[in-house]
Design a protein around this motif. Structure first.
Motif, short mmCIF file in Angstrom:
data_model
loop_
_atom_site.label_atom_id
_atom_site.label_comp_id
_atom_site.label_asym_id
_atom_site.label_seq_id
_atom_site.Cartn_x
_atom_site.Cartn_y
_atom_site.Cartn_z
N GLN A 67 0.67 -1.32 -0.01
CA GLN A 67 -0.07 0.03 -0.08
C GLN A 67 0.85 1.40 0.16
OE1 GLN A 67 -1.62 -1.51 3.74
NE2 GLN A 67 -3.33 -1.85 2.86
N LEU A 68 1.89 1.38 -1.08
CA LEU A 68 2.75 2.24 -1.09
C LEU A 68 2.26 3.79 -0.84
CD1 LEU A 68 5.62 0.84 -3.39
CD2 LEU A 68 5.58 1.07 -0.73
N GLU A 69 1.13 3.80 -1.53
CA GLU A 69 0.39 5.40 -1.67
C GLU A 69 0.11 5.69 -0.32
OE1 GLU A 69 -2.60 2.33 -1.88
OE2 GLU A 69 -1.15 2.52 -3.06
N GLN A 70 -0.24 4.94 0.53
CA GLN A 70 -0.44 5.29 1.85
C GLN A 70 0.65 5.61 2.71
OE1 GLN A 70 -3.50 2.75 3.99
NE2 GLN A 70 -4.17 2.12 1.74
N ARG A 71 1.84 5.12 2.39
CA ARG A 71 2.96 5.22 3.20
C ARG A 71 3.98 6.49 2.93
NH1 ARG A 71 3.68 0.26 5.96
NH2 ARG A 71 2.30 -1.37 5.31
N VAL A 72 3.44 7.28 1.80
CA VAL A 72 4.02 8.54 1.61
C VAL A 72 4.00 9.35 2.64
CG1 VAL A 72 4.20 10.35 0.15
CG2 VAL A 72 3.69 8.20 -0.88
N LYS A 73 5.25 9.88 3.25
CA LYS A 73 5.66 10.49 4.52
C LYS A 73 5.98 11.93 4.37
CE LYS A 73 5.64 6.35 7.18
NZ LYS A 73 5.51 5.41 6.07
N LEU A 74 6.70 12.13 3.25
CA LEU A 74 7.45 13.39 3.10
C LEU A 74 6.39 14.82 3.02
CD1 LEU A 74 10.13 14.70 2.52
CD2 LEU A 74 9.63 14.64 0.06
N PRO A 75 5.29 14.53 2.30
CA PRO A 75 4.18 15.93 2.36
C PRO A 75 3.80 15.89 3.93
CG PRO A 75 3.77 14.42 0.65
CD PRO A 75 4.89 13.77 1.36
N LEU A 76 3.68 15.06 4.81
CA LEU A 76 3.08 14.97 6.11
C LEU A 76 4.10 15.61 7.24
CD1 LEU A 76 1.70 11.18 6.52
CD2 LEU A 76 0.58 13.49 6.11
N ASP A 131 0.75 21.56 23.35
CA ASP A 131 -0.63 21.60 22.88
C ASP A 131 -1.09 22.07 21.59
OD1 ASP A 131 -0.43 21.33 25.73
OD2 ASP A 131 -1.05 23.33 26.13
N GLU A 132 -0.05 22.83 20.99
CA GLU A 132 -0.43 23.39 19.85
C GLU A 132 0.26 22.60 18.55
OE1 GLU A 132 -2.56 25.88 19.30
OE2 GLU A 132 -2.59 25.81 21.38
N VAL A 133 1.11 21.45 18.88
CA VAL A 133 1.82 20.70 17.91
C VAL A 133 0.78 19.65 17.17
CG1 VAL A 133 3.52 19.07 17.68
CG2 VAL A 133 3.75 20.91 19.20
N THR A 134 0.87 19.66 15.87
CA THR A 134 0.10 18.69 14.93
C THR A 134 1.34 17.60 14.78
OG1 THR A 134 0.76 19.98 13.08
CG2 THR A 134 -1.48 20.31 14.28
N PHE A 135 0.74 16.47 14.99
CA PHE A 135 1.77 15.21 14.73
C PHE A 135 1.41 14.71 13.51
CE2 PHE A 135 1.61 15.83 19.41
CZ PHE A 135 2.78 16.03 19.67
N ASN A 136 1.54 15.46 12.29
CA ASN A 136 1.29 14.96 10.87
C ASN A 136 2.07 13.59 10.65
OD1 ASN A 136 -0.66 16.80 10.08
ND2 ASN A 136 1.18 18.39 10.38
N PHE A 137 3.35 13.77 10.73
CA PHE A 137 4.31 12.67 10.51
C PHE A 137 4.34 11.69 11.46
CE2 PHE A 137 8.76 11.09 11.12
CZ PHE A 137 8.67 10.10 10.17
N PHE A 138 4.43 11.94 12.87
CA PHE A 138 4.37 10.76 13.92
C PHE A 138 3.00 10.14 14.10
CE2 PHE A 138 8.28 12.55 16.07
CZ PHE A 138 9.14 11.47 15.24
N GLY A 139 1.90 10.78 13.66
CA GLY A 139 0.60 10.12 13.75
C GLY A 139 0.01 9.82 12.55
#
Length: 183
Positions: A67-76, A131-139
């Motif tokens: 499921q490579l399309e779901q594993r792209v992390k650079l934009p996050l 509190d204000e951190v968005t965890f796009n990559f880690f989450g």
């Protein structure tokens, strides 16, 4: 099983990465926003110099299976950089992916960091100053983190034969070395 072989033979690299990023501070709630910026910046450089090369090195059969399309992390992680007001920097360090097996070893490092990142995001979200951190990559996988890791390990263990274990390990060590030295 190649996943166990990798776990055993990269333990010292994993431990060095945890030390580099002051991981013990995450769990005793002394991890700072500056510590977090360092971990995001370093992972950004790793992804910037590896993600496309890894995906381009994998045969088509892995696209669906992993499921490579779901594993792209650079934009996050770029969203995380932006929210932390960090600049997109380059590094002079070079990273080459010699074959598909090395690419799978490198993916092992990235997917493992995603697994650990989910734990980090949960812990830091309960830490003062985050509190204000968005965890796009880690989450990135949210509640699917466990199933995505399990899928990755199953594909790895099913598709990689024992004669290729050392090439997979070579890729994992190569990416860990890049990560540990990139600053």
């Amino acid at each position: 099983m190649v996943s166990e072989y990798l776990k055993q033979n990269t333990a010292e690299y994993h431990d060095a990465a945890e030390k580099l990023f002051n991981s013990e501070k995450i769990f005793n709630k002394t991890f700072t926003l500056e510590d977090y910026k360092k971990i995001i910046h370093t992972n950004y450089l790793m992804l910037l110099h590896s993600e496309d090369k890894i995906f381009n090195s994998l045969h088509d059969k892995f696209g669906d299976k992993l499921q490579l399309e779901q594993r792209v992390k650079l934009p996050l992680i770029e969203k995380d950089l932006e929210s932390l007001a960090l600049e997109n920097q380059k590094t002079s360090q070079r990273l080459e992916v010699n074959n598909e097996h090395e690419a799978l070893g490198m993916m092992y490092v990235i997917e493992g960091s995603t697994l650990g990142g989910n734990v980090i995001a949960k812990q830091l979200s309960k830490t003062e100053g985050f509190d204000e951190v968005t965890f796009n990559f880690f989450g990135c996988y949210q509640e699917n983190t466990g199933p995505m890791w399990k899928n990755f390990k199953e594909v790895l263990d099913t598709e990689v034969s024992e004669e290729n274990y050392n090439e997979v390990l070579s890729g994992a060590k190569k990416l860990y070395t890049f990560l540990l030295n990139v600053n």
